[in-house]
Motif scaffolding. Structure first.
Motif, mmCIF file in Angstrom:
data_model
loop_
_atom_site.group_PDB
_atom_site.id
_atom_site.type_symbol
_atom_site.label_atom_id
_atom_site.label_comp_id
_atom_site.label_asym_id
_atom_site.label_seq_id
_atom_site.Cartn_x
_atom_site.Cartn_y
_atom_site.Cartn_z
ATOM 1 N N GLY A 1 9.276 -7.202 -22.088
ATOM 2 C CA GLY A 1 10.363 -6.241 -21.918
ATOM 3 C C GLY A 1 10.583 -5.455 -23.198
ATOM 4 O O GLY A 1 11.704 -5.109 -23.545
ATOM 5 N N LEU A 2 9.492 -5.174 -23.938
ATOM 6 C CA LEU A 2 9.621 -4.538 -25.253
ATOM 7 C C LEU A 2 9.479 -3.024 -25.169
ATOM 8 O O LEU A 2 8.701 -2.507 -24.364
ATOM 9 N N ALA A 3 10.223 -2.342 -26.024
ATOM 10 C CA ALA A 3 10.064 -0.886 -26.146
ATOM 11 C C ALA A 3 8.921 -0.607 -27.102
ATOM 12 O O ALA A 3 8.656 -1.394 -28.018
ATOM 13 N N PHE A 4 8.245 0.515 -26.891
ATOM 14 C CA PHE A 4 7.235 0.974 -27.847
ATOM 15 C C PHE A 4 7.968 1.651 -28.999
ATOM 16 O O PHE A 4 8.809 2.520 -28.767
ATOM 17 N N ALA A 5 7.657 1.258 -30.224
ATOM 18 C CA ALA A 5 8.269 1.923 -31.379
ATOM 19 C C ALA A 5 7.237 2.886 -31.967
ATOM 20 O O ALA A 5 7.098 4.007 -31.487
ATOM 21 N N ASP A 6 6.477 2.414 -32.947
ATOM 22 C CA ASP A 6 5.521 3.294 -33.624
ATOM 23 C C ASP A 6 4.105 2.739 -33.507
ATOM 24 O O ASP A 6 3.913 1.613 -33.068
ATOM 25 N N ALA A 7 3.140 3.539 -33.975
ATOM 26 C CA ALA A 7 1.753 3.090 -33.959
ATOM 27 C C ALA A 7 1.133 3.284 -35.333
ATOM 28 O O ALA A 7 1.452 4.240 -36.047
ATOM 29 N N SER A 8 0.250 2.351 -35.685
ATOM 30 C CA SER A 8 -0.544 2.478 -36.904
ATOM 31 C C SER A 8 -1.970 2.767 -36.468
ATOM 32 O O SER A 8 -2.547 2.018 -35.670
ATOM 33 N N THR A 9 -2.516 3.860 -36.967
ATOM 34 C CA THR A 9 -3.856 4.248 -36.499
ATOM 35 C C THR A 9 -4.871 4.334 -37.628
ATOM 36 O O THR A 9 -5.986 4.819 -37.406
ATOM 37 N N THR A 10 -4.495 3.889 -38.830
ATOM 38 C CA THR A 10 -5.469 3.866 -39.929
ATOM 39 C C THR A 10 -5.102 2.724 -40.887
ATOM 40 O O THR A 10 -3.956 2.268 -40.901
ATOM 41 N N PRO A 11 -6.082 2.282 -41.705
ATOM 42 C CA PRO A 11 -5.748 1.237 -42.690
ATOM 43 C C PRO A 11 -5.099 1.827 -43.943
ATOM 44 O O PRO A 11 -4.784 1.101 -44.874
ATOM 45 N N SER A 12 -4.882 3.146 -43.979
ATOM 46 C CA SER A 12 -4.354 3.776 -45.186
ATOM 47 C C SER A 12 -2.835 3.920 -45.131
ATOM 48 O O SER A 12 -2.287 4.444 -44.146
ATOM 49 N N VAL A 13 -2.161 3.457 -46.197
ATOM 50 C CA VAL A 13 -0.692 3.530 -46.241
ATOM 51 C C VAL A 13 -0.231 4.982 -46.151
ATOM 52 O O VAL A 13 0.752 5.303 -45.473
ATOM 53 N N ALA A 14 -0.983 5.873 -46.791
ATOM 54 C CA ALA A 14 -0.567 7.275 -46.861
ATOM 55 C C ALA A 14 -0.477 7.899 -45.468
ATOM 56 O O ALA A 14 0.322 8.805 -45.243
ATOM 57 N N ASP A 15 -1.271 7.408 -44.525
ATOM 58 C CA ASP A 15 -1.254 8.003 -43.184
ATOM 59 C C ASP A 15 -0.051 7.565 -42.356
ATOM 60 O O ASP A 15 0.224 8.132 -41.309
ATOM 61 N N GLY A 16 0.625 6.542 -42.805
ATOM 62 C CA GLY A 16 1.906 6.175 -42.200
ATOM 63 C C GLY A 16 1.859 5.696 -40.767
ATOM 64 O O GLY A 16 0.796 5.404 -40.209
ATOM 65 N N LEU A 17 3.040 5.628 -40.187
ATOM 66 C CA LEU A 17 3.196 5.211 -38.789
ATOM 67 C C LEU A 17 3.533 6.449 -37.963
ATOM 68 O O LEU A 17 4.195 7.351 -38.458
ATOM 69 N N GLU A 18 3.075 6.442 -36.715
ATOM 70 C CA GLU A 18 3.389 7.577 -35.835
ATOM 71 C C GLU A 18 4.345 7.106 -34.755
ATOM 72 O O GLU A 18 4.061 6.121 -34.076
ATOM 73 N N PRO A 19 5.464 7.809 -34.575
ATOM 74 C CA PRO A 19 6.384 7.417 -33.497
ATOM 75 C C PRO A 19 5.684 7.561 -32.144
ATOM 76 O O PRO A 19 4.963 8.540 -31.936
#
Ligand SMILES: Nc1nc2c(ncn2[C@@H]2O[C@H](COP(=O)(O)OP(=O)(O)OP(=O)(O)O)[C@@H](O)[C@H]2O)c(=O)[nH]1
Ligand SMILES: [Mg+2]
Length: 358
Positions: A304-322
């Motif tokens: 029953g979880l909401a989707f928050a963000d996604a991580s699509t690279t191992p690089s910190v600089a690329d961040g998380l995408e909502p």
């Protein structure tokens, strides 16, 4: 009699779907709460649900009885085309979901929901179904009163996600604090320190729940407090009890970090177990390394979880995408029209917001 099940977040939405799909004459056979009350399933039946062929046969008989020519009837031709279009839409959605190893029950829910959208583009209907069936609640990008604790199994990407969220928050000029409770594993603190040093954030450590409570009190007033944790085995009572104690140490929101490529049934079960600790949303990681995202849908459904963000690279600089229904849907239909459609149009077409015609 034909039976069909409808899944939605509320009874009102499910009843609307029943009316839109089967009409006002549908009889409700059963209603059931699913996902611990977060969604409902309504099973409805229709007595006179004429398949296209028999409806057409009646029309032909009627036209012949009047001495008319049934083949000139454009409406019926159009009706048949619509039927064909519907089944190709359903097939396209099913094909994509099978290629992503989406568990059967989730697949069923999405297809049922997509079918009542009255849309002819699979990616748009898919996104509409995601919007209707699941919650999307990205991580806050402003001051947040709860401390956010990233939890999950070993190696899920918790520490990297903490670093990414901290970097994003610093860029937004937020006053961020980071605490790690991963103090026993060799290198646990150093891994995070490497990131926090770069961001000029003082990394705090908490060795037990009492320590964490004190640290949280001392950090009161910070815009965001992020807490890293060690990997937890959801099937170990001891691990889960320790984590529950840490979560209870303050005003903390536990957020599940889920690696995208996991087996769908395992991931779903894991999400359900973590949800018992108060987890309500998840950050999906390693989407760049996954070709089967059924596990994420299983986690959303079973936990029953909401989707928050996604991580699509191992690089910190690329961040998380909502994640939004459209963003998440684009991983399933990378070249779909949904990617190019104004999201406001999608909202108009979602059954939850669709004015009933029945
Ligand atoms: N390609 C890719 N790699 C990722 C992503 N997220 C995490 N990783 C990698 O996965 C590995 C584990 O990430 P961590 O952040 O250390 O995972 P963790 O959950 O903190 O692990 P433990 O603390 O050991 O439980 C690292 O090598 C990360 O660089 C991602 O989105 N894409
Ligand atoms: Mg870690």
């Amino acid at each position: 009699m034909r039976l069909k099940s409808f899944y939605a977040k509320s009874m009102t939405e499910a009843m609307q779907m029943v009316r839109e799909s089967l009409g006002e004459d549908a009889i409700i056979i059963a209603t059931r709460e699913e996902n611990g009350g977060k969604s409902v399933r309504v099973t409805a039946a229709i007595e006179n649900d004429l398949p296209a062929a028999s409806a057409r046969a009646r029309a032909i008989a009627f036209e012949l009885s009047k001495g008319g020519n049934f083949e000139d009837d454009d409406n019926w031709l159009q009706y048949d085309e619509e039927q064909e279009q519907d089944s190709s839409l359903t097939e396209a959605i099913i094909d994509v979901m099978l290629s992503h190893s989406v568990p059967e029950d989730v697949l069923d829910q999405i297809v049922n929901c997509a079918e009542v959208m009255n849309l002819d583009e699979p990616s748009i209907a898919f996104v509409g179904a995601l919007d209707s069936l699941f919650d999307f609640t990205p991580l806050p990008m402003s001051a947040y009163k709860k401390a956010m604790m990233f939890v999950g199994p070993p190696g899920a990407g918790k520490t990297l996600a903490i670093a990414k969220q901290a970097a994003r928050a610093v860029l937004e000029d937020l006053d961020v604090a980071v605490i790690t409770t991963d103090t026993i594993r060799a290198g646990g603190i150093e891994q995070l320190q490497a990131f926090t040093k770069l961001l000029d954030i003082d990394l705090q450590t908490a060795r037990n729940p009492a320590d964490l409570k004190q640290k949280l009190l001392a950090l009161k007033g910070k815009d965001q407090i992020l807490i890293d944790t060690s990997g937890i085995n959801p099937f170990s009572t001891q691990d889960m009890t320790s984590l529950a104690r840490l979560i209870a140490a303050g005003d903390i929101e536990p957020i599940l970090i889920v690696a995208a490529a996991g087996d769908a049934n395992e991931t779903g079960e894991m999400a359900r177990i973590f949800s018992a600790l108060g987890v309500r949303r998840m950050v999906a990681t390693r989407l760049d390394m996954a070709r089967r995202l059924g596990g994420l849908l299983a986690a959303a459904q079973q936990g029953g979880l909401a989707f928050a963000d996604a991580s699509t690279t191992p690089s910190v600089a690329d961040g998380l995408e909502p994640l939004s229904p459209r963003k998440f849907g684009s991983f399933f239909f990378p070249n779909g029209q949904a990617d190019r459609t104004d999201s406001r149009n999608l909202h108009h077409q979602s059954p939850s917001r669709h004015k009933t015609t029945g």
